[in-house]
Design an enzyme around this catalytic site. Structure first.
Site, PDB file in Angstrom:
ATOM      1  N   CYS A  75       2.620  -4.991   7.026  1.00 14.24           N
ATOM      2  CA  CYS A  75       2.327  -4.746   5.617  1.00 14.24           C
ATOM      3  C   CYS A  75       3.491  -4.023   4.940  1.00 14.24           C
ATOM      4  O   CYS A  75       4.391  -3.501   5.591  1.00 14.24           O
ATOM      5  CB  CYS A  75       1.044  -3.932   5.482  1.00 14.24           C
ATOM      6  SG  CYS A  75      -0.457  -4.913   5.789  1.00 14.24           S
ATOM      7  N   HIS A 105       0.820  -1.212   0.000  1.00 12.92           N
ATOM      8  CA  HIS A 105       0.000   0.000   0.000  1.00 12.92           C
ATOM      9  C   HIS A 105       0.854   1.262   0.000  1.00 12.92           C
ATOM     10  O   HIS A 105       2.063   1.245   0.271  1.00 12.92           O
ATOM     11  CB  HIS A 105      -0.962  -0.003   1.192  1.00 12.92           C
ATOM     12  CG  HIS A 105      -0.303   0.050   2.540  1.00 12.92           C
ATOM     13  ND1 HIS A 105       0.053   1.228   3.157  1.00 12.92           N
ATOM     14  CD2 HIS A 105       0.050  -0.939   3.413  1.00 12.92           C
ATOM     15  CE1 HIS A 105       0.594   0.968   4.338  1.00 12.92           C
ATOM     16  NE2 HIS A 105       0.611  -0.333   4.521  1.00 12.92           N
TER      17      HIS A 105
END
Length: 542
Positions: free
Chosen positions: A453, A434
């Protein structure tokens, strides 16, 4: 025989090969003993099949005929090829001693009865399968060594492996077992060169200094010069000053080791320069084991994404070539925040995403403050099980980490924790790639700041590259959705495999081998497990 330019001097162990042929070249009286009638041999094979079920299945299907111990040139060539491969297994960073080639030779030369010959026959097949599995798929079970490695070895069908020996040129079959990736080939070459360097005395004395820079002189500068020369970063010369040549060499070294490139030999740079070649060799052998773990049937995908967690970069690979590369931020070194390693398939991207806060962050970081002040972290919505926003005025003091019944999310926007886009490959670990508003973190050389992440420095350009096969103008398409501010899911017409990996040693098509710090300590754990399994450095054999 494997190309010497790839494996170095692939030495034929002549005594082993001579002994391997004993079953085919024994004197007439011994040949008579070894060539007992088929029925006793078949019966003996059947009675000895109490080990690997795959081996038993293979021999039952062939009516217990021999694969290795028959008479004639074909069988002799098979035995010789296998023993040669086993004797040179350490060229691949495998535990050659565990295959006990010399023990197999002794058993073959001593075999006289049908029972003894059958036992040798089965031992050869079982050893071949163990070697084949090790060289194709790895020695270790990844998750058993490091729990954060969420992948399994890519197993091959045992019956097919045995059938390949039966149907083909054994030497070629054995040669072709190793991964055929260019990375594996280059790692083998690097291993050979490091072994040769070590056999010639290594890279010289370590550099004893806190920091060195342009204009410096003295013994430490000379030591740095000599070490850079033996590492092939600097041509041989007698200069004693930290001059422009040395500064250029230091810059290249820093680039190859993922360090800040400033031409100054500071503490981090000198620490990396002083790493002995034996430690680099361990990293290369670990990388070869890791390459075997990703030796997937059908490959990794003509188009795929690779994130090297130790290198803090993500790459898009098309037909073996890197077509896009960007810096990344990965999970923190704390054990519960490290990014895991696994492979999955990217199916879609979400433009203007919501950020759904992980449960661990809610109860560990946000709930304590909200119990004291229900309006704490007000940039986040508190959501009930039906997706409705909860009125904070009722307070949260009655809840604890076990009983808190709500989830939390952040609306799309410029300050959203996920930035403007996220790339989804649905997985049980809730890991994805992301954007991030924290752009300043990408300037660091060590980028371990997330909860697991993967944050990307150039997410929009990454999105354009992913959308290119399905959009004539991917940038315009992406930006038109982004400008709406609406949460929008965009499917990828061509799903893209994603491989989260961890390499402290890796190669390039052109240029020097790259080394990175073992920030999670995973490669150190893998090396220790390999050593426990019998892998050893081939010091003095280069």
């Amino acid at each position: 025989m494997i190309n010497p330019s790839v494996t170095g001097r692939w030495r034929l162990a002549r005594p082993v090969l001579l002994a391997a042929a004993l079953l085919a070249t024994a004197p007439a009286a011994a040949q008579s003993d070894l060539s007992l009638s088929v029925s006793p041999f078949r019966q003996a094979v059947a009675e000895n099949l109490n080990g690997d079920p795959a081996v038993a299945s293979f021999y039952r299907a062939r009516d217990f005929e021999p694969l290795w111990t028959g008479s004639g040139e074909v069988y002799s060539a098979r035995r010789a090829a296998l023993l040669d491969a086993l004797s040179n297994a350490d060229a691949h960073g495998l535990p050659a001693r565990s295959y006990d080639a010399s023990g197999l030779v002794a058993r073959m030369s001593a075999a006289r009865s049908a029972d003894e010959r059958a036992a040798v026959e089965i031992a050869l097949s079982e050893t071949y399968l163990r070697f084949a599995r090790d060289i194709q798929s790895g020695i270790l079970e990844p998750n058993a060594v490091v729990s954060a490695i969420k992948r399994e070895r890519p197993e091959r069908d045992a019956d097919a492996l045995l059938a390949r020996i039966d149907a083909g040129d054994a030497r070629k079959v054995l040669r072709d077992l190793a991964p055929d990736s260019l990375e594996y080939t280059r790692l083998m070459r690097t291993k050979m060169l490091l072994e040769r360097t070590i056999s010639l005395g290594g890279w010289g004395m370590p550099v004893r200094a806190r920091a060195l820079e342009a204009g410096d002189r003295g013994d430490a500068v000379v030591a740095l010069r000599d070490r850079l020369v033996t590492m092939d970063y600097l041509p041989p010369h007698l200069g004693t000053r930290y001059d422009e040549r040395m500064e250029t060499a230091v810059r290249q070294f820093q680039q190859d080791h993922g360090l800040e490139v400033d031409g100054v030999a500071g503490p981090s740079t000198l620490s990396a320069i002083n790493v002995p070649p034996e430690e680099r060799l361990k990293s290369v052998i670990v990388a070869m084991e890791r390459e075997r773990w990703l030796n997937l049937e059908g490959g990794r995908g003509d188009r795929h994404v690779v994130v090297n967690l130790a290198d803090f970069h993500a790459q898009l690979i098309d037909d073996g070539k890197t077509t896009f590369r960007t810096r990344s931020v990965v999970g923190h070194q704390d054990r519960d925040r490290q990014s895991p390693e696994f492979s999955d398939v990217m199916e879609h991207m979400v433009i203007n995403p919501y950020w759904y806060v992980p449960r661990s962050i809610i109860v560990d970081e946000y709930l304590p403050a909200m119990r004291r002040n229900p309006y704490a972290h007000s940039h986040l919505d508190v959501i009930d099980s039906s997706g409705r926003v909860v009125n904070r005025g009722r307070g949260f003091a009655r809840y604890n980490s076990r009983t808190f019944p709500f989830s939390m999310r952040q609306k799309p926007g410029p300050e959203n924790a996920l930035g403007t886009v996220k790339f989804m490959f649905p997985n049980r670990y809730n890991i994805y790639l992301h954007d991030t508003p924290a752009k300043q973190l990408f300037s660091r050389s060590t980028r371990t700041f997330s909860h697991g992440c993967i944050r990307l420095q150039d997410p929009h350009e990454f999105a354009y590259a992913l959308l290119a096969p399905q959009q004539e103008d991917p940038e315009r398409f992406f930006q038109s959705i982004l400008q709406t501010g609406r949460n929008t899911t965009v499917p990828l017409e061509q799903n893209v495999p994603v491989h989260l990996d961890y390499r402290t040693a890796f190669t390039q098509a052109k240029g020097n081998v790259q080394y990175r710090e073992d920030v999670y300590g995973r490669d150190g754990a893998i090396w220790r497990a390999l050593a426990d399994a019998g892998v050893a450095l081939r010091i003095g054999q280069g």
